[in-house]
Design an enzyme around this catalytic site. Sequence first.
Site, PDB file in Angstrom:
ATOM      1  N   ASP A 178       0.805  -1.223   0.000  1.00 28.70           N
ATOM      2  CA  ASP A 178       0.000   0.000   0.000  1.00 28.70           C
ATOM      3  C   ASP A 178       0.835   1.267   0.000  1.00 28.70           C
ATOM      4  O   ASP A 178       0.416   2.300  -0.519  1.00 28.70           O
ATOM      5  CB  ASP A 178      -0.945   0.020   1.205  1.00 28.70           C
ATOM      6  CG  ASP A 178      -0.210   0.253   2.525  1.00 28.70           C
ATOM      7  OD1 ASP A 178       0.675  -0.558   2.857  1.00 28.70           O
ATOM      8  OD2 ASP A 178      -0.506   1.247   3.215  1.00 28.70           O
ATOM      9  N   ASP A 203       5.750   0.324   3.235  1.00 31.79           N
ATOM     10  CA  ASP A 203       6.022  -0.905   3.966  1.00 31.79           C
ATOM     11  C   ASP A 203       5.619  -2.101   3.120  1.00 31.79           C
ATOM     12  O   ASP A 203       5.371  -1.959   1.921  1.00 31.79           O
ATOM     13  CB  ASP A 203       5.280  -0.890   5.309  1.00 31.79           C
ATOM     14  CG  ASP A 203       3.788  -0.577   5.138  1.00 31.79           C
ATOM     15  OD1 ASP A 203       3.261  -0.811   4.033  1.00 31.79           O
ATOM     16  OD2 ASP A 203       3.158  -0.108   6.096  1.00 31.79           O
ATOM     17  N   TYR A 221      -5.498   0.495   9.295  1.00 30.19           N
ATOM     18  CA  TYR A 221      -6.609   0.817   8.399  1.00 30.19           C
ATOM     19  C   TYR A 221      -7.935   0.422   9.043  1.00 30.19           C
ATOM     20  O   TYR A 221      -8.694  -0.373   8.505  1.00 30.19           O
ATOM     21  CB  TYR A 221      -6.427   0.114   7.052  1.00 30.19           C
ATOM     22  CG  TYR A 221      -5.353   0.749   6.199  1.00 30.19           C
ATOM     23  CD1 TYR A 221      -5.583   1.943   5.527  1.00 30.19           C
ATOM     24  CD2 TYR A 221      -4.094   0.157   6.085  1.00 30.19           C
ATOM     25  CE1 TYR A 221      -4.594   2.529   4.760  1.00 30.19           C
ATOM     26  CE2 TYR A 221      -3.096   0.746   5.318  1.00 30.19           C
ATOM     27  CZ  TYR A 221      -3.361   1.930   4.661  1.00 30.19           C
ATOM     28  OH  TYR A 221      -2.373   2.514   3.893  1.00 30.19           O
ATOM     29  N   GLU A 244       5.651   9.859   3.043  1.00 27.75           N
ATOM     30  CA  GLU A 244       5.257   8.523   2.616  1.00 27.75           C
ATOM     31  C   GLU A 244       4.211   8.640   1.512  1.00 27.75           C
ATOM     32  O   GLU A 244       3.286   9.447   1.598  1.00 27.75           O
ATOM     33  CB  GLU A 244       4.710   7.698   3.772  1.00 27.75           C
ATOM     34  CG  GLU A 244       4.482   6.248   3.403  1.00 27.75           C
ATOM     35  CD  GLU A 244       4.257   5.342   4.613  1.00 27.75           C
ATOM     36  OE1 GLU A 244       4.433   4.118   4.470  1.00 27.75           O
ATOM     37  OE2 GLU A 244       3.905   5.857   5.698  1.00 27.75           O
TER      38      GLU A 244
END
Length: 529
Positions: free
Chosen positions: A78, A81, A230, A483
């Site tokens: 995603d 990571d 999430y 990120e």
Amino acid sequence: MRSAAVALVAVLVVSSLGGSDADAAAPDYGEALSKSLLYFEAQRSGRLPYGQRVRWRGHSGITDGLQQGVDLVGGYYDAGDHVKFGLPMAFTVTMLAWGAAEFGADIAAAGEWGHALEAIKWGTDYFVKAHTEPFVYWAEVGDGDTDHYCWQRPEDMTTSRQAYRVDKDNPGSDLVGETAAALAAASIVFRSSNPHYSHLLLHHAQQLFEFGDKYRGSYDSSIEEVRSYYASVSGYRDELLWAAFWLHRATGKEEYLRYAVDKAESFGGVGWAMTEFSWDVKYAGLQVLAAKLLLDGDPQGEQHRVVLEQYKAKAEHYLCACLGRNNGSNVDRSPGGMLYVRQWNNLQYASSAAFLLTVYSHYLAGAGERLPCPDDDGDSPGAAPSELVALARSQADYILGRNPLGLSYMVGYGPRFPVRVHHRGASIVSHKENNRFIGCMQGFDDWFGRGRPNPNVLAGAIVGGPNSRDEFRDDRGNYMQTEACTYNTAPMVAVFARLHRLSSTESDLAVVGGGVPLWDGTAGDISQV
């Protein structure tokens, strides 16, 4: 970690790159489109294909699912990571597929149709694998906690690859609903080029929708490991409505539309007026889909006009809020013009807003209508389709460098962009260049903390972006801003394609002197595009 003094220097360095947005070159939307699709190849998990263009990546996660006796190889990481989180991955694919379904001709005109199909299929192939039984879906591979303790290339992963599933006893209606939406939207995209595959996707979409509706519950109540990363704050009702609208669009079956109409109030579809559209909160998106039925004059839509008009009113609330014409209940903007929702990874909200604005302008233009807003007066009969596109364009331009820092927030685009992106694979020397194993903590010691730019350019990635004051610090440890996530870039694929097509039309008209441009960025109409 760097000291505060060094961090301050980083702020000053980024600030020194700046110029006024007026000095920035006109954005190249075609290049931005190409790079945005390239980014998804950098995020691939699994065994990479022969035609892989991001050469600094290698095979990874090739035993995923082995412990559970299932094949879960593939899919997307995603962000920076190596966990494969099902909910944001599915939303990413839904947005790619919606963009392709809506603006496929524009993507094809830019020469990127094949790459767009590949990006969608890499996700849908994985979703089909993960749906191993009618009422079983594999929700996640990897564990966020253990993954975040390590800084390794995906090719070197030593962290847990535990897989987690939802089933009848451990439901996940939000996850399977979003996945059903992704598969239904993708089935539309593949209908003409690969009808067998399209049928397969639709079959899984229908089964997953039935699963989500029959065994209701939020997936983060069934899978504790996902809550810190999430969590489904909005619950599952928006995803079930979202899936129903997509299945209606993909199948034409009135039963799915009736579902969305019957549950419009109890599931919040006509009650929630939102100023956010994201991987978690789908209401604005499904309200736009509902409005499309009325704007298109769909016969089934006419049968349910009363409820669909309520959906449409909520869609208009969101769009008017973005335009700043919603009687004070508006989406905030930074001084530089960026739509601002919250501090963490704000550009995901700007990109998803740009997408809905672009799509809705297309629907309005096709219907010959304008967008009524609460702040309209007698001299302003509503926002023209071009006004919605103009705001979408301003967000795209901001991302591409027309902002107070003169910094592109798409990595690899333009002369200035973030070079210390919070991304494990990009921040460590390529496995193909140096295949020496890099251990869990060694990555932190040798690569994460170094102040130098990443050795690999994560081209096409849209980072989290600046704060509400247009300030940005290019620091690998500043993950709130540096990120990048797949769902930041996915909505912009269609936006860039549309803007590229419109810009090309403007150029053609300027060259031949063939009348007034169909869209000038400020006023007019785009109904003929």
